[in-house]
Write an enzyme that holds these catalytic residues in place. Structure first.
Site, PDB file in Angstrom:
ATOM      1  N   GLY A   7       0.815  -1.202   0.000  1.00  0.00           N
ATOM      2  CA  GLY A   7       0.000   0.000   0.000  1.00  0.00           C
ATOM      3  C   GLY A   7       0.852   1.257   0.000  1.00  0.00           C
ATOM      4  O   GLY A   7       1.920   1.313  -0.616  1.00  0.00           O
ATOM      5  N   SER A   8       0.400   2.275   0.728  1.00  0.00           N
ATOM      6  CA  SER A   8       1.026   3.601   0.634  1.00  0.00           C
ATOM      7  C   SER A   8       2.399   3.695   1.281  1.00  0.00           C
ATOM      8  O   SER A   8       3.088   4.705   1.100  1.00  0.00           O
ATOM      9  CB  SER A   8       0.095   4.646   1.247  1.00  0.00           C
ATOM     10  OG  SER A   8      -1.078   4.755   0.476  1.00  0.00           O
ATOM     11  N   THR A   9       2.827   2.676   2.035  1.00  0.00           N
ATOM     12  CA  THR A   9       4.203   2.692   2.537  1.00  0.00           C
ATOM     13  C   THR A   9       5.197   2.590   1.379  1.00  0.00           C
ATOM     14  O   THR A   9       6.401   2.826   1.571  1.00  0.00           O
ATOM     15  CB  THR A   9       4.457   1.523   3.511  1.00  0.00           C
ATOM     16  OG1 THR A   9       4.190   0.282   2.853  1.00  0.00           O
ATOM     17  CG2 THR A   9       3.581   1.644   4.755  1.00  0.00           C
TER      18      THR A   9
END
Length: 581
Positions: free
Chosen positions: A301-303
């Site tokens: 995801g956004s990591t």
């Protein structure tokens, strides 16, 4: 007429015996000669042709090779605290042909060994000429068994592995079998180093089954060598405790947490839930034994967004202040539409990261060629094993750039369509915490300095630290990661789990960051799998775990604060800025 009997008898006695025919004599002596030759031939055959076999059979009845076990090396943490040690115990054995126990003795032996006489007899009957009646029993139990004076019953010293830290390190260390041979984890990976080589002793057994003398020189065992890990047992306890509490609180399926030394890449702590205690064999359930942080893969995801943005910055495609058109909160590529969770108007590149805009990140990604983007992600360690020294480590998944469609390049930019393990993701953040070099993550203590592989420039790394700190302050998605007295930087992640060609309503919540920002000491990565207590965003589930772990760990290590003592401002419950999953 008178007959003289004596005269007749004398003449009979003096009458010559008839001679044997020559043929009969030859037959008799020939038969005796043939029998003699047969005996000589048989003797030569047994001595020269079949001698090895007969000697082996003889030795099998009267000669035995007894193994002398080697002491297995211990495993310690970075400060010498024991994590795995081998303690001496006894095994009871016998030659089945020589074992001569009365019914009373067999019942007494069964009582000592906490079994039944029937079970012992069954074990003896199913064995060949050698049988272990019990393995790894305490020395006092072996002494009690030998006190029964059962002919043919012997003991030998062996070793049993003990793990003082129990479930704290179970999934890292693994365990050994009854012969003290590594079966899982580092015990298996470093078997040659830890196990040493057993010795041997050849003895003669008399007809009573007693070893009466050595007939060859004793070959001494080669002891195993000790192994020092990078783990800090204090941080390991902290990580396991905080992770377990988070999994329970969020009613999650599982979770993992990694703490890295930001300068060396050493793994200071690696925790997984659920876990197991390697001292308790009844807990050996595969689902509990997996080292999820190294074996399980997930979409980050956004990591993942910091890597996309760092590559664009480093290549000169954008600057932190470059304005991106995100006002509509959605962007259509072909037949697919990318959405942002919050419509915020147009954003600068640093705001794209701070507020975790999928649209902004995708537009930044498509400024680069697929090959350039793939090369940058590969250089950051994705799509290949970390090689931390653990068996079965996953390489994750990063498909070749030549197969990327524009929509696939866009979704990869914000962590979908790519998979990682947690240690791999934490290691990637070493390029932001340092001078742009990727450090070689290691489960073993590394003496001296560590030279990394350049991925981005030092100037880009400095910019990324500033931008990631913005993401962990009020107004960013990671505001709940803040730590009193310390500046922190990091990124939240929330991703749906792939299932049957699509995505299920199951989530992976994550946060990866480092502290203190002024001079990064620790990198901490948190992953909570399938939280089901009503919250699933990384900001609400994983970021608070990061905050608690980092704050306690930095104080434990005596790291000086780098932030003024000001109150921490957190968003109200339910009002976190979040990324679209």
């Amino acid at each position: 007429m008178t007959i003289n009997i004596g005269s007749l008898s004398s003449r009979r006695q003096q009458a010559p015996m008839p001679d044997l025919p020559p043929v009969r004599a030859l037959l008799v002596f020939g038969a005796l000669g043939v029998l003699f030759l047969v005996l000589i031939g048989k003797a030569l055959y047994l001595q020269w042709v079949n001698g090895d076999f007969l000697q082996t059979q003889s030795a099998a009845r009267y000669v035995r090779d007894l193994e002398i076990p080697a002491h297995r090396g211990k495993i310690t943490d970075r400060f010498g605290e024991p994590l795995a040690i081998s303690t001496p115990v006894k095994s009871l054995w016998a030659f089945t042909e020589k074992l001569n126990a009365s019914d009373e003795q067999m019942k007494a032996l069964a009582k000592v060994l906490d079994t039944t006489a029937q079970a012992l007899k069954k074990k003896i009957g199913a064995a060949g000429d050698f049988v272990y009646l019990a393995k790894g029993v305490p020395p006092e139990v072996a002494e009690e068994a030998l006190a029964l004076k059962i002919p043919g019953l012997y003991d030998e010293r062996v070793y049993r592995r003990y793990y003082p830290a129990g479930e704290l390190t179970g999934q890292i260390l693994g365990f050994t079998d009854g012969g003290d041979y590594g079966q899982e984890g580092l015990e298996l990976a470093r078997q040659d180093w830890l196990g040493g080589k057993p010795g041997s002793r050849r003895v003669i057994i008399n007809r009573k089954g007693e070893a009466v003398e050595d007939i060859a020189g004793v070959q001494a065992p080669q002891e195993g060598r000790d192994l020092t890990l990078a783990l800090d047992l204090r941080l390991q306890f902290l990580a396991q405790t905080e992770l377990k509490a988070a999994v329970v609180e969020n009613k999650a399926k599982a979770g993992s947490l990694v703490i890295l030394d930001a300068q060396t890449g050493e793994v200071l702590a690696l925790a997984n839930q659920p876990s197991y205690n390697p001292n308790r064999r009844e807990e050996f359930i595969p689902a509990k034994m997996r080292n999820r942080a190294l074996i399980d893969i997930f979409e980050p995801g956004s990591t993942f967004k910091p890597f996309t943005i760092a590559m664009a910055l480093d290549s000169g495609r954008v600057k932190p202040t470059t304005m991106m058109e995100t006002a509509g909160g959605q962007w259509t590529i072909g037949k697919a539409t990318i959405h942002d969770d919050h419509v915020s108007g147009n954003l600068t590149v640093e705001q794209v990261l701070q507020r975790s805009s999928n649209v902004g990140t995708a537009k930044i990604a498509l400024m680069m060629s697929p090959e350039k983007m793939w090369q940058g992600l590969s250089s950051a360690g994705f799509g290949m094993p970390v090689n931390a020294g653990f068996p079965g480590e996953s390489a994750g998944r990063l498909r070749p750039a030549k197969s990327w469609l524009p929509i696939e390049q866009a979704t990869i930019s914000y962590g979908h369509g790519v998979s990682v393990n947690l240690l791999q993701l934490a290691r990637g953040y070493t390029i932001f915490a340092g001078n742009g070099e990727l450090k070689p993550a290691s489960l073993y203590r590394i003496p001296g300095d560590v030279i990394g592989k350049p991925v981005i420039s030092s100037a880009t790394a400095t910019e990324m630290r500033r931008m990631l700190e913005m993401a962990a302050l009020p107004g960013g998605t990671g505001a709940r990661a803040q730590v009193p007295d310390y500046r922190v930087a990091g990124k939240t992640g929330t991703a749906r789990k792939p299932e049957k060609g699509g995505y299920a309503n199951k989530y992976v919540s994550s946060f990866v960051g480092f502290a203190p920002v002024s001079s990064p000491r620790l990198i901490v990565a948190v992953m909570i799998d399938e939280p089901s207590a009503g919250k699933y965003y990384g900001a609400a589930v994983a970021a608070p775990v990061f905050s608690s772990v980092v704050g306690k760990a930095l104080r434990m290590l005596g790291v000086p604060p780098d932030r003024p003592a000001v109150p921490i401002v957190l968003p109200p419950d339910g009002e976190d800025i979040e990324e679209e999953t």
